[in-house]
Motif scaffolding. Structure first.
Motif, PDB file in Angstrom:
ATOM      1  N   LEU A 105       0.819  -1.208   0.000  1.00  0.00           N
ATOM      2  CA  LEU A 105       0.000   0.000   0.000  1.00  0.00           C
ATOM      3  C   LEU A 105       0.858   1.264   0.000  1.00  0.00           C
ATOM      4  O   LEU A 105       2.056   1.229   0.296  1.00  0.00           O
ATOM      5  N   ASP A 106       0.230   2.364  -0.317  1.00  0.00           N
ATOM      6  CA  ASP A 106       0.846   3.686  -0.311  1.00  0.00           C
ATOM      7  C   ASP A 106      -0.206   4.653   0.214  1.00  0.00           C
ATOM      8  O   ASP A 106      -1.317   4.239   0.567  1.00  0.00           O
ATOM      9  N   VAL A 107       0.100   5.930   0.272  1.00  0.00           N
ATOM     10  CA  VAL A 107      -0.898   6.933   0.629  1.00  0.00           C
ATOM     11  C   VAL A 107      -1.059   7.922  -0.517  1.00  0.00           C
ATOM     12  O   VAL A 107      -0.121   8.171  -1.277  1.00  0.00           O
ATOM     13  N   ALA A 108      -2.245   8.449  -0.611  1.00  0.00           N
ATOM     14  CA  ALA A 108      -2.545   9.543  -1.527  1.00  0.00           C
ATOM     15  C   ALA A 108      -3.171  10.634  -0.680  1.00  0.00           C
ATOM     16  O   ALA A 108      -3.691  10.368   0.410  1.00  0.00           O
ATOM     17  N   TYR A 109      -3.108  11.866  -1.196  1.00  0.00           N
ATOM     18  CA  TYR A 109      -3.666  12.978  -0.427  1.00  0.00           C
ATOM     19  C   TYR A 109      -4.567  13.829  -1.300  1.00  0.00           C
ATOM     20  O   TYR A 109      -4.242  14.137  -2.448  1.00  0.00           O
ATOM     21  N   ASP A 110      -5.687  14.204  -0.725  1.00  0.00           N
ATOM     22  CA  ASP A 110      -6.621  15.131  -1.369  1.00  0.00           C
ATOM     23  C   ASP A 110      -6.991  16.179  -0.323  1.00  0.00           C
ATOM     24  O   ASP A 110      -7.410  15.805   0.784  1.00  0.00           O
ATOM     25  N   PRO A 111      -6.835  17.463  -0.633  1.00  0.00           N
ATOM     26  CA  PRO A 111      -7.119  18.504   0.362  1.00  0.00           C
ATOM     27  C   PRO A 111      -8.552  18.470   0.900  1.00  0.00           C
ATOM     28  O   PRO A 111      -8.799  18.883   2.031  1.00  0.00           O
ATOM     29  N   ALA A 112      -9.477  17.960   0.138  1.00  0.00           N
ATOM     30  CA  ALA A 112     -10.871  17.916   0.585  1.00  0.00           C
ATOM     31  C   ALA A 112     -11.133  16.758   1.541  1.00  0.00           C
ATOM     32  O   ALA A 112     -11.900  16.893   2.499  1.00  0.00           O
ATOM     33  N   THR A 113     -10.481  15.620   1.301  1.00  0.00           N
ATOM     34  CA  THR A 113     -10.779  14.428   2.101  1.00  0.00           C
ATOM     35  C   THR A 113      -9.637  13.959   2.986  1.00  0.00           C
ATOM     36  O   THR A 113      -9.848  13.134   3.866  1.00  0.00           O
ATOM     37  N   GLY A 114      -8.434  14.417   2.740  1.00  0.00           N
ATOM     38  CA  GLY A 114      -7.285  14.014   3.542  1.00  0.00           C
ATOM     39  C   GLY A 114      -6.544  12.833   2.929  1.00  0.00           C
ATOM     40  O   GLY A 114      -6.604  12.597   1.724  1.00  0.00           O
ATOM     41  N   PHE A 115      -5.842  12.100   3.783  1.00  0.00           N
ATOM     42  CA  PHE A 115      -5.037  10.971   3.346  1.00  0.00           C
ATOM     43  C   PHE A 115      -5.893   9.723   3.210  1.00  0.00           C
ATOM     44  O   PHE A 115      -6.796   9.492   4.015  1.00  0.00           O
ATOM     45  N   VAL A 116      -5.569   8.921   2.196  1.00  0.00           N
ATOM     46  CA  VAL A 116      -6.198   7.615   2.025  1.00  0.00           C
ATOM     47  C   VAL A 116      -5.123   6.614   1.651  1.00  0.00           C
ATOM     48  O   VAL A 116      -4.129   6.959   1.026  1.00  0.00           O
ATOM     49  N   GLU A 117      -5.338   5.376   2.071  1.00  0.00           N
ATOM     50  CA  GLU A 117      -4.428   4.302   1.680  1.00  0.00           C
ATOM     51  C   GLU A 117      -4.876   3.788   0.326  1.00  0.00           C
ATOM     52  O   GLU A 117      -6.073   3.574   0.094  1.00  0.00           O
ATOM     53  N   ILE A 118      -3.890   3.595  -0.572  1.00  0.00           N
ATOM     54  CA  ILE A 118      -4.171   3.116  -1.927  1.00  0.00           C
ATOM     55  C   ILE A 118      -3.166   2.017  -2.269  1.00  0.00           C
ATOM     56  O   ILE A 118      -2.117   1.918  -1.633  1.00  0.00           O
ATOM     57  N   PRO A 119      -3.454   1.201  -3.284  1.00  0.00           N
ATOM     58  CA  PRO A 119      -2.452   0.224  -3.723  1.00  0.00           C
ATOM     59  C   PRO A 119      -1.204   0.954  -4.235  1.00  0.00           C
ATOM     60  O   PRO A 119      -1.315   1.992  -4.896  1.00  0.00           O
ATOM     61  N   ALA A 120      -0.051   0.413  -3.897  1.00  0.00           N
ATOM     62  CA  ALA A 120       1.204   1.019  -4.358  1.00  0.00           C
ATOM     63  C   ALA A 120       1.339   0.838  -5.861  1.00  0.00           C
ATOM     64  O   ALA A 120       0.888  -0.161  -6.425  1.00  0.00           O
ATOM     65  N   ALA A 121       1.973   1.808  -6.487  1.00  0.00           N
ATOM     66  CA  ALA A 121       2.239   1.714  -7.920  1.00  0.00           C
ATOM     67  C   ALA A 121       3.237   0.587  -8.164  1.00  0.00           C
ATOM     68  O   ALA A 121       4.054   0.268  -7.287  1.00  0.00           O
ATOM     69  N   PRO A 122       3.210  -0.037  -9.343  1.00  0.00           N
ATOM     70  CA  PRO A 122       4.139  -1.135  -9.633  1.00  0.00           C
ATOM     71  C   PRO A 122       5.611  -0.745  -9.446  1.00  0.00           C
ATOM     72  O   PRO A 122       6.425  -1.568  -9.042  1.00  0.00           O
TER      73      PRO A 122
END
Length: 141
Positions: A105-122
């Motif tokens: 996993l990795d994290v992504a960030y969106d100013p409206a919703t905050g941090f989310v865990e996402i699948p890591a890029a290959p």
């Protein structure tokens, strides 16, 4: 209007070396804490600020600046720059990052919703890169 107090650099350096706090120095010299900090910077006695822009490449909304992911990434960044945080904070950050990377996993960030865990890029993840830099610096010291 009276003359502003001056801070003798040699005396300041001696007191800083003895471990006096900014508050104690302000009382000693009769100036504000801000005045002490300015004098320390001018005398080359202030530690340079850490740059966390690689670990936190996003413009964080104020509501997310102290979130778990932001704090963990900052703590890993501090370790990577040779100034690790307190052991319990560092261990929390290391465990968090290891959990994510071990799970792909990795994290992504969106100013409206905050941090989310996402699948890591290959090709790898942001969290893994920050974790690797922290581990490398910790092994060197």
């Amino acid at each position: 209007m009276g003359r502003r107090p001056t801070i003798d650099r040699a005396e300041l350096a001696e007191l800083v070396a003895r471990g006096l706090t900014v508050q104690e120095l302000a009382v000693h010299f009769g100036v504000s804490e801000s005045g002490v900090l300015q004098a320390k910077r001018a005398a080359g006695l202030a530690k340079p600020m850490l740059d966390h822009s690689r670990a936190l490449p996003w413009k964080l909304a104020r509501a997310h600046a102290q979130s778990g992911p932001a704090t963990n990434l900052r703590n890993l960044s501090a370790a990577a720059q040779g100034r690790p945080p307190a052991p319990e904070r560092l261990n929390t950050a290391l465990r968090w990052a290891a959990r994510l990377t071990d799970a792909g996993l990795d994290v992504a960030y969106d100013p409206a919703t905050g941090f989310v865990e996402i699948p890591a890029a290959p090709g790898g993840s942001h969290v893994a890169t920050v974790l690797d830099a922290a581990r490398k610096a910790l092994e060197e010291h």
